[in-house]
Design a protein around this motif. Structure first.
Motif, short mmCIF file in Angstrom:
data_model
loop_
_atom_site.label_atom_id
_atom_site.label_comp_id
_atom_site.label_asym_id
_atom_site.label_seq_id
_atom_site.Cartn_x
_atom_site.Cartn_y
_atom_site.Cartn_z
N ARG A 133 -22.51 25.02 23.70
CA ARG A 133 -23.39 24.98 22.54
C ARG A 133 -23.87 23.57 22.23
NH1 ARG A 133 -22.17 28.09 16.92
NH2 ARG A 133 -22.93 29.74 18.30
N ILE A 134 -25.14 23.50 21.83
CA ILE A 134 -25.70 22.31 21.23
C ILE A 134 -26.12 22.67 19.82
CG2 ILE A 134 -27.53 20.57 21.32
CD1 ILE A 134 -27.79 21.17 24.31
N GLY A 135 -25.63 21.92 18.83
CA GLY A 135 -26.05 22.10 17.45
C GLY A 135 -26.92 20.92 17.04
N LEU A 136 -28.02 21.21 16.34
CA LEU A 136 -28.97 20.18 15.92
C LEU A 136 -29.27 20.31 14.44
CD1 LEU A 136 -31.61 20.60 18.78
CD2 LEU A 136 -29.89 18.81 18.63
N GLY A 137 -29.47 19.17 13.79
CA GLY A 137 -29.94 19.15 12.42
C GLY A 137 -30.98 18.07 12.27
N LEU A 138 -32.17 18.41 11.81
CA LEU A 138 -33.23 17.43 11.60
C LEU A 138 -32.98 16.75 10.26
CD1 LEU A 138 -35.83 16.17 12.62
CD2 LEU A 138 -37.10 18.04 11.53
N GLN A 139 -32.66 15.46 10.29
CA GLN A 139 -32.29 14.72 9.08
C GLN A 139 -33.45 13.97 8.45
OE1 GLN A 139 -28.99 12.36 10.65
NE2 GLN A 139 -27.55 13.82 9.79
N VAL A 140 -34.27 13.34 9.28
CA VAL A 140 -35.38 12.53 8.79
C VAL A 140 -36.57 12.75 9.71
CG1 VAL A 140 -36.23 10.18 8.33
CG2 VAL A 140 -33.84 10.75 7.86
N LEU A 141 -37.76 12.88 9.14
CA LEU A 141 -38.97 12.96 9.94
C LEU A 141 -40.13 12.33 9.19
CD1 LEU A 141 -40.54 13.97 12.41
CD2 LEU A 141 -40.93 16.12 11.18
N THR A 142 -40.76 11.34 9.81
CA THR A 142 -42.01 10.78 9.29
C THR A 142 -43.06 10.90 10.39
OG1 THR A 142 -41.39 8.54 10.02
CG2 THR A 142 -40.84 9.16 7.76
N GLY A 143 -44.28 11.27 10.00
CA GLY A 143 -45.33 11.50 10.98
C GLY A 143 -45.17 12.84 11.64
N VAL A 144 -45.89 13.05 12.73
CA VAL A 144 -45.86 14.31 13.47
C VAL A 144 -44.94 14.14 14.67
CG1 VAL A 144 -47.22 15.99 14.77
CG2 VAL A 144 -48.19 14.87 12.74
N PHE A 145 -43.91 14.99 14.74
CA PHE A 145 -42.88 14.84 15.77
C PHE A 145 -43.49 14.81 17.15
CE2 PHE A 145 -39.54 16.25 18.63
CZ PHE A 145 -38.47 15.47 18.21
N ASP A 146 -43.06 13.82 17.97
CA ASP A 146 -43.47 13.64 19.35
C ASP A 146 -44.94 13.28 19.51
OD1 ASP A 146 -41.97 13.46 21.68
OD2 ASP A 146 -42.87 15.25 22.53
N SER A 147 -45.56 12.78 18.43
CA SER A 147 -46.93 12.29 18.52
C SER A 147 -46.89 10.81 18.90
CB SER A 147 -47.64 12.46 17.17
OG SER A 147 -47.09 11.58 16.20
N ASN A 148 -48.02 10.11 18.79
CA ASN A 148 -48.02 8.69 19.12
C ASN A 148 -47.65 7.82 17.93
OD1 ASN A 148 -50.28 8.85 17.52
ND2 ASN A 148 -51.62 7.75 18.93
N SER A 149 -47.23 8.47 16.81
CA SER A 149 -46.79 7.71 15.65
C SER A 149 -45.84 8.57 14.82
CB SER A 149 -47.99 7.28 14.80
OG SER A 149 -47.57 6.53 13.67
#
Length: 338
Positions: free
Chosen positions: A157-173
């Protein structure tokens, strides 16, 4: 409770599980801000073990940084594949789930997907704000069930939690921080198998100028299994790794730093402490670094220095007294050390 399905295609799954390399880098490295362990728990670095300590240090760092091929992100060898796949899963799961159309209100998003070479994975997303997308605060689990991709069989198993996100994920910014937990997550290729158990924080970012960064930290990560017929167990303690990739002329410059404690079954489970004196740097299309220095310390101030001398070799220098005088040294290829 209602249940909805996120539709992830087989090609998407293949990408998630490692058929695409994890690009990225890391910012600044630091020494964990924690008290040093007592000297009695440290391993004495000596003429009889310094080469093995150097190999364990480099291989664990390359494992964490997806650097089997090292700073360029090219895959080389078996053991680097386990965490590489976990990180790719983290990136691709968040990316693909975020671009799904809005779904009806629900608590759990679930899908079972067949792997291209056999087995399957079960993806679950706990949608905290019930908007049908992956957002900050949502929890993701991916259970691999004899899932075979790219010649490797994955379990656990891999467990993930998105804690912080600014901008558009996996974009150039953008900048994103993920919490990752590996629970008996293993990858097997041929007779080699590596299992990871522990927690990591993973920060990824990209700037419009083309600078990508990856930063990993773990309070405790246990790696175990069998490689080349030999059983092993390695524990990383309060480890931090940073990797930064930036444009340089027509190519790129990659900087790699590493710090923390390492204990191994090969050394009676005693620790050595790793710090980065100068980040290891690779340029152009070089697979391995050609400058920088890592310092490894054991009991009684015994010290090992690892210094790249080219993109193919590194020098290991032993100073058993910690007085700056080297008793012995050896040149090793990066391939030998990883």
């Amino acid at each position: 409770m209602s249940t909805h399905r996120i539709l992830l295609s087989a090609p998407v799954l293949a990408g998630m599980l490692g058929l695409a390399a994890c690009g990225g880098g890391g910012g600044t490295a630091g020494v964990p801000n924690l008290p040093a362990p007592p000297d009695s728990s440290l391993l004495a670095v000596s003429a009889s073990n310094y080469e093995a300590i150097g190999q364990a240090t480099v291989s664990s760092a390359f494992y964490l940084g997806n650097t089997g091929g090292t700073l360029t992100g090219t895959q080389v060898g078996g053991e680097a594949g386990l965490l590489r796949r976990a990180i790719v899963v983290a990136r691709r799961t968040v990316l693909e789930a975020r671009v799904q159309p809005a779904l009806p209100m629900g608590i759990e998003l679930r899908q079972t997907i067949s792997c291209s070479q056999g087995g399957n994975v079960v993806l679950n997303i706990s949608d905290a704000n019930n908007n049908g997308n992956v957002d900050v605060g949502d929890a993701i689990t991916l259970d691999a069930q004899a899932c075979k991709e790219d010649g490797s069989v994955m379990q656990g198993r891999i467990g993930l939690g998105l804690q912080v996100l600014t901008g558009v994920f996996d974009s150039n910014s953008y900048s994103a921080t993920l919490a990752m937990t590996l629970t008996a997550f293993s990858a097997t290729r041929g007779t080699d198998t590596v299992q990871g158990d522990g927690t990591l924080n993973l920060t990824l970012s990209q700037t419009p100028a083309g600078v990508s960064e990856l930063s990993l930290s773990t309070p405790r990560l246990v790696l175990s299994g069998r490689l080349s017929g030999q059983a092993f167990s390695t524990t990383l303690i309060d480890a931090q790794l940073t990797l930064r990739v930036e444009p340089l002329g027509g190519g790129q410059k990659s900087s790699f730093s590493y710090a923390g404690g390492l204990a191994s079954s090969r050394f009676g489970d005693k620790q050595v402490l790793i710090t980065t004196r100068l980040p290891l740097v690779a340029t152009g299309n070089d697979a391995y670094p050609s400058s920088g220095q890592w310092v490894i310390k054991g009991s009684d101030n015994s010290t090992l220095r690892i210094t790249p001398v080219s993109s193919t070799q590194a020098r290991l220098e032993l100073d058993t007294q910690g007085d700056g005088i080297n008793e012995t040294q050896v040149l090793k290829t990066w391939a030998e050390l990883r």
